[in-house]
Design a protein around this motif. Structure first.
Motif, PDB file in Angstrom:
ATOM      1  N   ASP A   1      -7.729  15.208 -21.001  1.00  0.00           N
ATOM      2  CA  ASP A   1      -9.150  14.376 -20.926  1.00  0.00           C
ATOM      3  C   ASP A   1      -8.783  12.779 -21.214  1.00  0.00           C
ATOM      4  O   ASP A   1      -9.138  12.072 -20.732  1.00  0.00           O
ATOM      5  CB  ASP A   1     -10.149  14.746 -21.869  1.00  0.00           C
ATOM      6  CG  ASP A   1     -10.926  16.239 -21.254  1.00  0.00           C
ATOM      7  OD1 ASP A   1     -10.702  16.574 -20.156  1.00  0.00           O
ATOM      8  OD2 ASP A   1     -11.775  16.578 -22.054  1.00  0.00           O
ATOM      9  N   ALA A   2      -7.805  12.883 -22.471  1.00  0.00           N
ATOM     10  CA  ALA A   2      -7.673  11.372 -23.015  1.00  0.00           C
ATOM     11  C   ALA A   2      -6.664  10.593 -21.995  1.00  0.00           C
ATOM     12  O   ALA A   2      -7.194   9.540 -21.406  1.00  0.00           O
ATOM     13  CB  ALA A   2      -7.021  11.339 -24.058  1.00  0.00           C
ATOM     14  N   ILE A   3      -5.940  11.242 -21.100  1.00  0.00           N
ATOM     15  CA  ILE A   3      -4.875  10.472 -20.448  1.00  0.00           C
ATOM     16  C   ILE A   3      -5.457  10.600 -18.821  1.00  0.00           C
ATOM     17  O   ILE A   3      -5.213   9.750 -17.946  1.00  0.00           O
ATOM     18  CB  ILE A   3      -3.437  11.339 -20.373  1.00  0.00           C
ATOM     19  CG1 ILE A   3      -2.926  11.194 -21.946  1.00  0.00           C
ATOM     20  CG2 ILE A   3      -2.602  10.736 -19.457  1.00  0.00           C
ATOM     21  CD1 ILE A   3      -1.672  11.573 -22.288  1.00  0.00           C
ATOM     22  N   ASN A   4      -6.060  11.897 -18.456  1.00  0.00           N
ATOM     23  CA  ASN A   4      -5.940  11.878 -16.887  1.00  0.00           C
ATOM     24  C   ASN A   4      -7.531  11.734 -16.407  1.00  0.00           C
ATOM     25  O   ASN A   4      -7.760  11.721 -15.150  1.00  0.00           O
ATOM     26  CB  ASN A   4      -5.543  13.416 -16.691  1.00  0.00           C
ATOM     27  CG  ASN A   4      -4.181  13.552 -16.556  1.00  0.00           C
ATOM     28  OD1 ASN A   4      -3.345  12.437 -16.324  1.00  0.00           O
ATOM     29  ND2 ASN A   4      -3.563  14.833 -16.720  1.00  0.00           N
ATOM     30  N   LEU A   5      -8.643  11.993 -17.243  1.00  0.00           N
ATOM     31  CA  LEU A   5      -9.778  11.765 -16.706  1.00  0.00           C
ATOM     32  C   LEU A   5     -10.048  10.732 -15.894  1.00  0.00           C
ATOM     33  O   LEU A   5     -10.512  10.821 -14.788  1.00  0.00           O
ATOM     34  CB  LEU A   5     -10.938  12.111 -17.889  1.00  0.00           C
ATOM     35  CG  LEU A   5     -12.478  11.681 -17.390  1.00  0.00           C
ATOM     36  CD1 LEU A   5     -12.780  12.750 -16.258  1.00  0.00           C
ATOM     37  CD2 LEU A   5     -13.414  11.972 -18.706  1.00  0.00           C
ATOM     38  N   ALA A   6      -9.742   9.394 -16.459  1.00  0.00           N
ATOM     39  CA  ALA A   6      -9.955   8.384 -15.651  1.00  0.00           C
ATOM     40  C   ALA A   6      -9.113   8.051 -14.637  1.00  0.00           C
ATOM     41  O   ALA A   6      -9.730   7.820 -13.403  1.00  0.00           O
ATOM     42  CB  ALA A   6      -9.946   6.927 -16.745  1.00  0.00           C
TER      43      ALA A   6
ATOM     44  N   GLN B   1      -9.742  18.297 -16.041  1.00  0.00           N
ATOM     45  CA  GLN B   1      -9.860  19.552 -15.057  1.00  0.00           C
ATOM     46  C   GLN B   1     -10.737  19.755 -14.190  1.00  0.00           C
ATOM     47  O   GLN B   1     -10.529  20.050 -13.219  1.00  0.00           O
ATOM     48  CB  GLN B   1      -9.457  20.888 -16.040  1.00  0.00           C
ATOM     49  CG  GLN B   1      -9.355  22.147 -15.105  1.00  0.00           C
ATOM     50  CD  GLN B   1      -8.149  21.960 -14.519  1.00  0.00           C
ATOM     51  OE1 GLN B   1      -7.030  21.406 -14.791  1.00  0.00           O
ATOM     52  NE2 GLN B   1      -7.855  22.865 -13.365  1.00  0.00           N
ATOM     53  N   LEU B   2     -11.930  19.587 -14.616  1.00  0.00           N
ATOM     54  CA  LEU B   2     -13.082  19.885 -13.638  1.00  0.00           C
ATOM     55  C   LEU B   2     -13.063  18.542 -12.554  1.00  0.00           C
ATOM     56  O   LEU B   2     -13.429  18.807 -11.351  1.00  0.00           O
ATOM     57  CB  LEU B   2     -14.597  19.386 -14.481  1.00  0.00           C
ATOM     58  CG  LEU B   2     -14.780  20.655 -15.545  1.00  0.00           C
ATOM     59  CD1 LEU B   2     -16.375  20.315 -16.083  1.00  0.00           C
ATOM     60  CD2 LEU B   2     -15.051  21.851 -14.597  1.00  0.00           C
TER      61      LEU B   2
ATOM     62  N   ASP C   1     -23.277  13.374 -17.441  1.00  0.00           N
ATOM     63  CA  ASP C   1     -23.582  12.610 -18.587  1.00  0.00           C
ATOM     64  C   ASP C   1     -22.125  12.793 -19.687  1.00  0.00           C
ATOM     65  O   ASP C   1     -21.987  11.710 -20.196  1.00  0.00           O
ATOM     66  CB  ASP C   1     -24.809  12.997 -19.528  1.00  0.00           C
ATOM     67  CG  ASP C   1     -26.028  12.740 -18.606  1.00  0.00           C
ATOM     68  OD1 ASP C   1     -25.972  11.854 -17.806  1.00  0.00           O
ATOM     69  OD2 ASP C   1     -27.155  13.353 -19.070  1.00  0.00           O
ATOM     70  N   ASP C   2     -21.719  14.124 -19.743  1.00  0.00           N
ATOM     71  CA  ASP C   2     -20.498  14.020 -20.533  1.00  0.00           C
ATOM     72  C   ASP C   2     -19.464  13.196 -20.050  1.00  0.00           C
ATOM     73  O   ASP C   2     -18.433  12.628 -20.801  1.00  0.00           O
ATOM     74  CB  ASP C   2     -20.233  15.675 -20.558  1.00  0.00           C
ATOM     75  CG  ASP C   2     -20.904  16.319 -21.363  1.00  0.00           C
ATOM     76  OD1 ASP C   2     -21.856  15.779 -22.183  1.00  0.00           O
ATOM     77  OD2 ASP C   2     -21.181  17.863 -21.154  1.00  0.00           O
ATOM     78  N   THR C   3     -19.129  13.152 -18.707  1.00  0.00           N
ATOM     79  CA  THR C   3     -18.128  12.169 -18.137  1.00  0.00           C
ATOM     80  C   THR C   3     -18.182  10.835 -18.369  1.00  0.00           C
ATOM     81  O   THR C   3     -17.440  10.122 -18.886  1.00  0.00           O
ATOM     82  CB  THR C   3     -17.986  12.770 -16.521  1.00  0.00           C
ATOM     83  OG1 THR C   3     -17.411  14.052 -16.578  1.00  0.00           O
ATOM     84  CG2 THR C   3     -17.078  11.826 -16.049  1.00  0.00           C
TER      85      THR C   3
ATOM     86  N   LEU D   1     -11.618  16.706  -7.193  1.00  0.00           N
ATOM     87  CA  LEU D   1     -10.776  15.839  -6.400  1.00  0.00           C
ATOM     88  C   LEU D   1     -10.030  16.538  -5.521  1.00  0.00           C
ATOM     89  O   LEU D   1      -9.770  16.330  -4.350  1.00  0.00           O
ATOM     90  CB  LEU D   1      -9.798  15.198  -7.265  1.00  0.00           C
ATOM     91  CG  LEU D   1      -8.481  14.390  -6.676  1.00  0.00           C
ATOM     92  CD1 LEU D   1      -9.040  13.365  -5.657  1.00  0.00           C
ATOM     93  CD2 LEU D   1      -7.793  13.660  -7.771  1.00  0.00           C
ATOM     94  N   CYS D   2      -9.463  17.994  -6.002  1.00  0.00           N
ATOM     95  CA  CYS D   2      -8.649  18.662  -4.797  1.00  0.00           C
ATOM     96  C   CYS D   2      -9.741  19.344  -3.645  1.00  0.00           C
ATOM     97  O   CYS D   2      -9.436  19.367  -2.530  1.00  0.00           O
ATOM     98  CB  CYS D   2      -8.056  19.842  -5.486  1.00  0.00           C
ATOM     99  SG  CYS D   2      -6.559  19.563  -6.736  1.00  0.00           S
TER     100      CYS D   2
END
Length: 215
Positions: free
Chosen positions: A97-102, A6-7, A128-130, A12-13
């Protein structure tokens, strides 16, 4: 709790608003308008997703994407910002996070790194979390992402360790070293802009760089 995907969506937006609908992307000939429409289709029109990978269905996918791209720019960006409908499981932060972060990270970099005058030295640094989450994604999907590699591939990050994404082949093995975010860009076919060190024979490195990654 706001998830990492989400972040990245919000960042991106913000970039989409900043650069406008006609900016170039690394996914040429797509402009930012095309890229934004693709993201909306991906989340809202599962019927059109098969055409992304199956040429026989690509015409339908393109029609659906073009219909979203025809919206005015602010409306289209709002669709990306709002995300998927309530029935979509990515409404759950962990699934998101699992599907969309990358996906969001790579497409965000598609815009940033296609900008005139961009240099590797000027690349943004992600949290670092990302980086940790992207490394986890590489370990989970490395075999799929590098399935077409003609050489063995070992991913190495000083902070996160080593991971074998593909076993050795007759053409040798290449060790790709860099931050997880840069390794993800390579894995998603953006090797020409990724900031990485390559360890292996010249022939093996050339074979890996010349491989096609369809993700």
């Amino acid at each position: 709790m706001t998830g990492l995907a989400q972040l990245e969506r919000e960042a991106l937006c913000a970039t989409l608003v900043d650069v406008g609908p006609d900016a170039p992307t690394l996914s040429a000939p797509w402009t930012t308008r095309d890229l934004a429409a693709h993201l909306v289709v991906r989340e809202r029109r599962p019927d059109a997703l098969p055409g992304v990978l199956m040429p026989a269905l690509a015409e339908h996918t393109q029609r659906v994407q073009d219909s979203y791209a025809a919206n005015d720019w602010s409306t289209l960006v709002d669709m990306v910002r709002e995300g998927p409908p309530g029935w979509n499981p990515t409404r759950v932060p962990a699934v998101d996070d699992a599907i969309n972060l990358a996906e969001f990270f790579v497409h965000h970099e598609d815009i940033l790194r296609a900008a005139p005058g961009w240099t590797r030295e000027g690349a943004r640094r992600v949290s670092d979390d990302t980086e940790s989450a992207l490394w986890t994604r590489l370990k989970q999907a490395g075999q799929l992402l590098f399935r077409r590699s003609p050489v063995g591939v070992v991913l190495f990050s000083e902070e996160h360790g080593r991971h074998s994404a593909k076993g050795p082949t007759k053409k040798g093995t290449v060790v790709l070293q860099g931050r997880p975010s840069e390794l993800v860009l390579f894995a998603f076919g953006r090797g020409e802009v990724a900031d990485l060190d390559y360890q292996g024979t010249e022939a093996a490195i050339a074979a890996l760089k010349g491989a096609e990654f369809s993700v």
